[in-house]
Design an enzyme around this catalytic site. Structure first.
Site, PDB file in Angstrom:
ATOM      1  N   ARG A 170       0.856  -1.202   0.000  1.00  0.00           N
ATOM      2  CA  ARG A 170       0.000   0.000   0.000  1.00  0.00           C
ATOM      3  C   ARG A 170       0.883   1.240   0.000  1.00  0.00           C
ATOM      4  O   ARG A 170       0.618   2.213  -0.691  1.00  0.00           O
ATOM      5  CB  ARG A 170      -0.968   0.018   1.186  1.00  0.00           C
TER       6      ARG A 170
ATOM      7  N   TYR B 160     -17.053  16.471 -15.547  1.00  0.00           N
ATOM      8  CA  TYR B 160     -17.359  15.035 -15.668  1.00  0.00           C
ATOM      9  C   TYR B 160     -18.411  14.683 -14.603  1.00  0.00           C
ATOM     10  O   TYR B 160     -18.310  15.113 -13.448  1.00  0.00           O
ATOM     11  CB  TYR B 160     -16.066  14.250 -15.445  1.00  0.00           C
TER      12      TYR B 160
ATOM     13  N   ASP C 208      -8.000  18.583 -14.705  1.00  0.00           N
ATOM     14  CA  ASP C 208      -8.288  17.210 -15.129  1.00  0.00           C
ATOM     15  C   ASP C 208      -7.876  17.114 -16.595  1.00  0.00           C
ATOM     16  O   ASP C 208      -8.534  17.669 -17.473  1.00  0.00           O
ATOM     17  CB  ASP C 208      -9.784  16.912 -14.942  1.00  0.00           C
TER      18      ASP C 208
ATOM     19  N   LYS D  14      -8.700   6.008 -19.334  1.00  0.00           N
ATOM     20  CA  LYS D  14      -9.035   6.527 -20.659  1.00  0.00           C
ATOM     21  C   LYS D  14      -7.807   6.466 -21.579  1.00  0.00           C
ATOM     22  O   LYS D  14      -7.322   5.396 -21.844  1.00  0.00           O
ATOM     23  CB  LYS D  14      -9.624   7.929 -20.521  1.00  0.00           C
TER      24      LYS D  14
END
Ligand SMILES: *Cc1c(COP(=O)(O)O)cnc(C)c1O
Length: 384
Positions: A54, A107, A179, A204
């Protein structure tokens, strides 16, 4: 980052940054370190700094160094999804009582994170038209800690002036968060234009093959990068090693894919612009697009996302989506295969009734890298 001291161009960094050949085996591709914990040589004796995945994992580290290099930032961090990256960023830089300005065409999932999650946690937001700098300035408050922008935006392909927004945000003592999912760092470099943090849904274009969900943050400043890294570990929404590896594999071809996405999109736009069933085409490459000049200045090409409005309203738009065959009906974007969708009923259903509602006759396509003639023929038949 790499041991070479030669200057390196974008495509070289995409393939090599953070990805030296494996020191033990010489493997030229960074292995998938599918492991949770690491043997210590005596208590606290870490080999290479790894103790628990982690906190850090070598495959994720390779991706994170590559992300920082591509965006020209000082620290890159990889997350389980774009929204996980956003949530970690927001709860690092905001506290209850703080205010943030978000775009009126954000978005849908980003808007939902603000409207349904962060407001319950005491964060206030205002929605502004990021294409109009005066509106953004008017939305600032004394407790504004960040201005959030997407450019090109989703799904309306609005273009915001990043240099202008950076000036406004910094003048108010706020961060500019960009973004950069739609453009990718190949087409647009927000940090060079003044952004403090770049956000990605690596699901994406960065991943590029519709086979992984992931997110990223890149901080311009090392100190903010350190705070984000602390929260990445403290909050735990990290990218797993295989997902990090898939994104890294995708990034190697980002440049050539973006060139083809952009050139295919330009030909699709030509077809749509002269089609009688299309009332409007939204694409920053069009000279009549209100953000065209800014896009031409701050982007290398105009990207693979195209939206258009269909004559006949919502039902006609839905029918175009249903009739498409090579353009696969589906959410998401940025993969090698072309996708088509109806934002009002699909990706943006969650913003219905809000300031972010999108036109009902809107269709969005993510133009893939298939043979352009096949794509043109499919759209032609779908439009009927
Ligand atoms: C998809 C997307 C997100 C959210 O990313 P996930 O990986 O789906 O969590 C954020 N911003 C933009 C512009 C997106 O397209």
């Amino acid at each position: 980052m790499t041991e070479h001291q030669l200057p390196q161009g974008f495509e070289t960094l995409a393939i090599h940054a953070g990805q030296e050949a494996d020191p033990q085996t010489g493997a030229v591709v960074t292995p998938i370190y599918q492991v949770s914990t690491y043997k210590q040589d005596g208590v606290g004796g870490l080999r290479g700094g790894y103790e628990y995945s982690r906190s850090a994992n070598p495959t994720r580290t390779a991706l994170e160094e590559c992300l920082a290099a591509l965006e020209g930032g000082s620290r890159g961090l990889a997350f389980a999804s774009g929204l996980a990256a956003e949530d970690t960023l927001l709860r690092t830089v905001l506290q209850p009582g703080d205010h943030i300005v978000i775009p009126n065409d954000a978005y849908g999932g980003t808007f939902r994170l603000f409207a349904k999650v962060l407001t319950r946690w005491g964060v206030e937001f205002d929605v502004a038209n990021m294409q109009d700098l005066a509106t953004v300035r008017a939305a600032l408050r004394p407790n504004t800690k960040a201005v959030w922008v997407e450019t090109p935006s989703n799904p309306l392909l609005g273009i915001a002036d990043l240099t202008g927004l950076a000036e406004i945000a910094h003048g108010a003592g706020a961060l500019l968060v960009v973004d950069n999912t739609f453009a990718s760092p190949y087409l647009q470099q927000p940090i060079a234009l003044g952004a403090d943090v770049v956000v990605h849904s690596t699901t994406k274009y960065m991943g590029g093959h519709s086979d992984v969900v992931g997110g990223a943050l890149v901080a311009a400043d090392a100190e903010l990068g350190e705070q984000l890294a602390y929260h990445q570990n403290a909050m735990g929404a990290v990218s797993g090693p295989f997902d990090a590896w898939l994104v890294m594999r995708g990034i190697k071809t980002l440049g050539v894919r973006m060139d083809r996405h952009s050139s295919n999109a330009e030909k699709i736009v030509e077809l749509l612009s002269r089609h009688p069933k299309v009332s409007q085409v939204l694409y920053p490459g069009l000279a009549e697009h209100p953000g065209h000049d800014i896009a031409a200045k701050q982007m290398k090409a105009f990207g693979g996302m195209v939206s258009f409005r269909v004559v006949g309203g919502e039902e006609a738009a839905v029918e175009v989506c249903n009739r498409a065959r090579l353009f696969t009906l589906g959410e998401s974007l940025g993969g090698v295969e072309s996708l088509i969708e109806h934002p009002g009923r699909m990706t943006h259903a969650s913003v219905a009734g809000s300031a972010l509602e999108v036109p009902a006759d809107l269709v969005r396509v993510s133009v893939g890298i298939e043979s352009i003639d096949d794509l043109l023929a499919d759209l032609e038949q779908a439009l009927g």
